[in-house]
Scaffold this active site. Structure first.
Site, PDB file in Angstrom:
ATOM      1  CB  SER A  43      -3.435  33.793   9.216  1.00  0.00           C
ATOM      2  OG  SER A  43      -3.780  35.209   9.152  1.00  0.00           O
ATOM      3  CG  HIS A 154      -6.213  34.119   3.617  1.00  0.00           C
ATOM      4  ND1 HIS A 154      -5.947  35.489   3.428  1.00  0.00           N
ATOM      5  CD2 HIS A 154      -5.985  33.962   4.572  1.00  0.00           C
ATOM      6  CE1 HIS A 154      -6.565  35.861   4.935  1.00  0.00           C
ATOM      7  NE2 HIS A 154      -6.171  34.988   4.947  1.00  0.00           N
ATOM      8  CD  GLU A 163      -4.008  39.901   3.855  1.00  0.00           C
ATOM      9  OE1 GLU A 163      -4.536  41.119   3.803  1.00  0.00           O
ATOM     10  OE2 GLU A 163      -4.332  39.321   4.382  1.00  0.00           O
ATOM     11  CD  GLU A 204      -8.335  38.420   3.266  1.00  0.00           C
ATOM     12  OE1 GLU A 204      -7.148  38.908   2.769  1.00  0.00           O
ATOM     13  OE2 GLU A 204      -8.765  37.934   4.204  1.00  0.00           O
ATOM     14  CG  ASP A 241      -0.921  40.735   6.183  1.00  0.00           C
ATOM     15  OD1 ASP A 241       0.265  40.590   6.633  1.00  0.00           O
ATOM     16  OD2 ASP A 241      -2.286  40.481   6.350  1.00  0.00           O
ATOM     17  CD  GLU A 282      -2.228  43.150   8.305  1.00  0.00           C
ATOM     18  OE1 GLU A 282      -2.142  44.668   7.020  1.00  0.00           O
ATOM     19  OE2 GLU A 282      -2.843  41.875   8.829  1.00  0.00           O
ATOM     20  CG  ASP A 309      -3.353  40.657  12.218  1.00  0.00           C
ATOM     21  OD1 ASP A 309      -3.737  40.974  12.325  1.00  0.00           O
ATOM     22  OD2 ASP A 309      -3.389  40.341  10.627  1.00  0.00           O
ATOM     23  CE  LYS A 334      -7.544  40.342  11.097  1.00  0.00           C
ATOM     24  NZ  LYS A 334      -6.373  39.534  10.828  1.00  0.00           N
ATOM     25  CG  HIS A 362     -11.906  41.674   5.396  1.00  0.00           C
ATOM     26  ND1 HIS A 362     -11.878  41.130   4.079  1.00  0.00           N
ATOM     27  CD2 HIS A 362     -10.042  41.950   5.280  1.00  0.00           C
ATOM     28  CE1 HIS A 362     -10.065  40.875   3.684  1.00  0.00           C
ATOM     29  NE2 HIS A 362      -9.820  41.080   4.384  1.00  0.00           N
ATOM     30  CE  LYS A 385      -5.436  42.878   6.546  1.00  0.00           C
ATOM     31  NZ  LYS A 385      -4.360  41.930   6.095  1.00  0.00           N
TER      32      LYS A 385
END
Ligand SMILES: O=C(O)[C@@H](CO)OP(=O)(O)O
Ligand SMILES: [Mg+2]
Length: 428
Positions: A43, A154, A163, A204, A241, A282, A309, A334, A362, A385
């Site tokens: 994403s 994900h 998430e 994840e 998230d 997030e 993000d 990131k 990550h 995270k």
């Protein structure tokens, strides 16, 4: 002996999704060998730097041999003979050699692989742990955020929020905090199994159960926290998230079967944080919905952490615009969104100066490289995270924190979490 870069070599390896990625070896004239590999997102933010892929039929068009050749050709030539210690200079050389703001010529994956490997070689030749080399004496352990339920891009759980994370808010020490969320994660597995829901995991390491709604996911999490003997909002808190850029289309949020305006989305979050011990959201709004981030921040920013993000993509210039506009109060970091260590550090410094919190992250496609664990400690980033305890590419990061904690000693505590208002939640 004056330490110099003697050789640079890249190769194609595979990430945790079985997609190709790049690994770089940098060797110094004293034999020290720094090795690093580069992760990959699913994403991704539209303004992230360019991950160079080969196209064509080989490996579904995802090969990285072009990036590998760029390292083994022009980058190698430029790096040979350089000192490994001046990270800023190394990164600057890479940026200039590429010559584009998006790093599309050489590929940000090629550039980041070299940036990381040089740093590691420098730490090795100094016989220093990476976190010490990068962070000096001022090292701090971050608070871990465990991604325990996966949705969005994900997993095929059918849940729109990407998430659902838990964090050990009521603990000071990393290991005890980690144990508490690990206990909760395993309890969650047995709760899902009792309800005849699938306990297979997403990219994840979080579970991917077919639940009816995000609220049901949160309720299940609260049940897992409580049944593990912890108090939600006191010992363990929840973060989400939504990665909402993924379900933002033509100015509306296509969320849980409805089409919601930005105001309705904000109201939804408002209700969620009133009802549940959620302390961090997030990408609550899309990267293409900058104006609505202002009311989101005004209305919720004092109560909870609002992380940018996709909207900031770890880019110092884009982040500066956000700070000016008063958008969010935290930034996700990131390394591969921007492509070099120095630019990432610049963004972290900006955050600190503006009073924003930072969370190192990550990517959903990871490798066994644990660079981000050392990096989070070195930067005193406060939060990390890196998934859940079910996939080795995630567990390896947590294991690295345990080693670092052991080295730093018993007095080292995790960075306190600053947004306290939604803790010890009144409804609980
Ligand atoms: O959205 C995110 O925060 C990340 C990591 O969890 O996902 P991806 O790496 O797929 O961009
Ligand atoms: Mg995100």
């Amino acid at each position: 002996m004056q330490k110099k870069i003697e050789s640079v070599k890249a190769r194609e390896i595979f990430d945790s999704r079985g997609n190709p990625t790049i690994e770089v070896d940098v060797q110094l004239n004293d034999g020290a060998l720094g090795r690093a590999s580069v992760p990959s997102g699913a994403s991704t933010g539209d303004r992230e730097v360019v991950e160079l892929r080969d196209g064509g039929s080989r490996l579904r068009g995802k090969g990285v041999l072009k990036a590998v050749n760029n390292v083994n050709g022009p980058i190698r030539k430029k790096m040979i003979g350089e000192s490994p210690y001046d990270q800023h200079h190394i990164d600057q050389l890479l940026i200039e050699l590429d010559g584009t703001p998006t790093k599309k010529n050489l590929g940000a994956n090629a550039i980041l692989g070299v940036s990381l490997a040089v740093c590691r070689a420098a730490a090795l030749t100094e016989r220093m742990p990476l976190y010490r080399y990068l962070g000096g004496v001022d090292c701090e352990l971050p608070r871990p955020f465990f991604n325990v339920i996966n949705g969005g891009k994900h997993a095929d759980s059918g849940i729109d929020i990407q998430e659902f994370l838990i964090t050990p808010i009521g603990f000071d020490h990393f290991r005890e905090g980690l144990e508490s969320i690990d206990n909760t994660y395993h309890k969650l597995k047995s709760i899902l199994a009792d309800k005849a829901l699938v306990t297979s995991v997403g990219d994840e390491g979080g579970f991917a159960p077919h639940l009816g709604s995000s609220e049901e996911a949160i309720e299940t999490l609260i049940e897992a926290i409580t049944k593990s003997g912890y108090q939600p909002g006191k010992d363990i808190a929840i973060a989400i998230d939504p990665a909402s850029s993924e379900f933002y289309k033509n100015g509306t949020y296509h969320f849980e079967g409805k089409q919601l305006s930005s105001e309705e989305m904000i109201r939804y979050y408002q209700q969620l944080i009133q009802k549940y011990p959620i302390i961090s959201i997030e990408d609550g709004l899309s990267e293409h919905d900058w104006e609505s981030w202002v009311p989101l921040t005004k209305q919720l920013g004092k109560k909870v952490q609002l992380i940018g993000d996709d909207i900031f993509v770890t880019n110092p210039a884009i982040f500066s615009e956000g700070i000016k506009k008063g958008i969010a109060n935290s930034i996700l970091i990131k390394l591969n969104q921007i492509g070099t260590i120095s630019e990432t550090i610049e963004t972290i410094k900006k955050a600190r100066r503006a009073g924003y919190t930072t969370m190192i992250s990550h990517r959903s496609g990871e490798t066994e490289d644990t660079f981000i664990a050392d990096f989070a400690v070195a930067m005193g980033a406060g939060q990390i995270k890196t998934g859940a305890m079910a996939r080795t590419e995630r567990v390896s990061k947590y294991n690295q924190f345990l080693r670092i904690e052991e080295e730093l000693g018993q007095d080292t505590i995790m960075t306190p979490f600053p947004f306290k208002e939604n803790l010890s939640h009144p409804s609980l």
